[in-house]
Design an enzyme around this catalytic site. Structure first.
Site, PDB file in Angstrom:
ATOM      1  N   ARG A 140       0.825  -1.198   0.000  1.00 32.92           N
ATOM      2  CA  ARG A 140       0.000   0.000   0.000  1.00 32.92           C
ATOM      3  C   ARG A 140       0.862   1.251   0.000  1.00 32.92           C
ATOM      4  NH1 ARG A 140      -4.193   1.658   4.747  1.00 32.92           N
ATOM      5  NH2 ARG A 140      -2.209   2.130   5.778  1.00 32.92           N
ATOM      6  N   THR A 144      -1.252   7.566  -0.941  1.00 36.58           N
ATOM      7  CA  THR A 144      -2.543   7.421  -1.627  1.00 36.58           C
ATOM      8  C   THR A 144      -3.432   6.350  -1.005  1.00 36.58           C
ATOM      9  OG1 THR A 144      -1.705   5.771  -3.190  1.00 36.58           O
ATOM     10  CG2 THR A 144      -1.434   8.098  -3.784  1.00 36.58           C
ATOM     11  N   ASP A 238      -3.632 -11.691  10.906  1.00 35.33           N
ATOM     12  CA  ASP A 238      -2.677 -11.508   9.820  1.00 35.33           C
ATOM     13  C   ASP A 238      -2.048 -12.859   9.479  1.00 35.33           C
ATOM     14  OD1 ASP A 238      -0.024 -11.023   8.520  1.00 35.33           O
ATOM     15  OD2 ASP A 238      -0.596  -8.926   8.765  1.00 35.33           O
ATOM     16  N   ASP A 241       1.904 -12.996   9.354  1.00 34.28           N
ATOM     17  CA  ASP A 241       2.528 -12.942  10.680  1.00 34.28           C
ATOM     18  C   ASP A 241       2.370 -14.270  11.399  1.00 34.28           C
ATOM     19  OD1 ASP A 241       3.321 -10.356  10.293  1.00 34.28           O
ATOM     20  OD2 ASP A 241       1.801  -9.446  11.587  1.00 34.28           O
TER      21      ASP A 241
END
Length: 246
Positions: A140, A144, A238, A241
């Site tokens: 990401r 933005t 996650d 992870d």
């Protein structure tokens, strides 16, 4: 996703061997149905629901999380291979008789969306010996808040192959949609891409089905929805992870 969509709970059903009466089967949450022909959800069998229960549990340790995730990944890869075309192939058995069978048509490769998607590579290798695997890194953009391509390494002849795109979690679908755009820019026809995924949100699954109607999504489970942080709920946290570090 609207609040009305997010509030819709996935269905429940009795889970267990078919020969047992409903009164002797526990009730479990099963996948939400997605009304798109190009989204295929694994059969909600007792085995799959038990495996998903293990990896969703916050108290499941890393070793068990990896073991049970790998079992689901194997199921996904096996089902994904069922969606590849085959051609007639007749062979002769050791007793001299012929057998009319089939064999896969064309070459395949895997492409993992780093880093969580790399957890699915071994499952693909277990089913397809010496399979070639490419990598795509999408993160990401902090300015933005949109996905940005940072790196890709793909087989030179990828346009001539069937591609199994690997990523365990499909939330909004931004990264995976961009990965498909990368593959298409390298000459891979949309209909030659299969996206293998463990858990999807309804929004992510719909985005794929609508934007790429010729691509097939094979997922183990479509969850309830996304929360205010765009995390899949109930989800499993996650995935990267839990698989690599926790």
């Amino acid at each position: 996703m609207s609040s009305n969509e997010a509030s819709q709970k996935p269905p429940s059903q009795c889970v267990g061997p078919e020969y047992r009466p409903a009164t002797m089967k526990p009730t479990a949450t099963v996948s939400t149905e997605i009304p798109h022909e190009n989204v295929h959800i694994l059969p909600q069998t007792p085995q799959l629901i038990a495996l998903l229960t293990m990896i969703r549990d916050k108290d499941t340790g890393r070793a068990d999380f990896i073991f049970y995730s790998n079992r689901i990944i194997r199921l996904l890869v096996e089902e994904g291979l069922n969606h590849l075309p085959v051609i007639e192939h007749t062979i002769t058995t050791p007793v001299g008789r012929t057998y009319s069978g089939v064999k896969f048509e064309g070459k395949i490769c895997g492409v993992s969306i780093m880093r969580a998607g790399e957890s699915m590579e071994q499952g693909l290798r277990d089913c397809c010996r010496s399979v070639r695997i490419g990598k795509i890194l999408i993160q990401r953009d902090e300015e933005t808040a949109k996905p940005k391509l940072f790196y890709d390494k793909l087989p030179e002849d990828i346009a001539d192959r069937w591609v199994l795109l690997l990523d365990p979690m499909l939330a909004t679908g931004g990264s995976a949609l961009m990965a498909v755009d990368v593959l298409k820019s390298r000459g891979v026809p949309e209909e030659r891409i299969l996206f293998l995924n463990l858990i999807a949100s309804p929004e992510g699954a719909r985005n794929f089905a609508q934007q790429f109607p010729k691509l097939r999504v094979v997922t183990a489970f479509v969850d309830e929805g996304l929360n205010e942080k765009n995390y899949i709920v109930p989800g499993l946290g996650d995935f990267g992870d839990r698989f690599y570090t926790m």
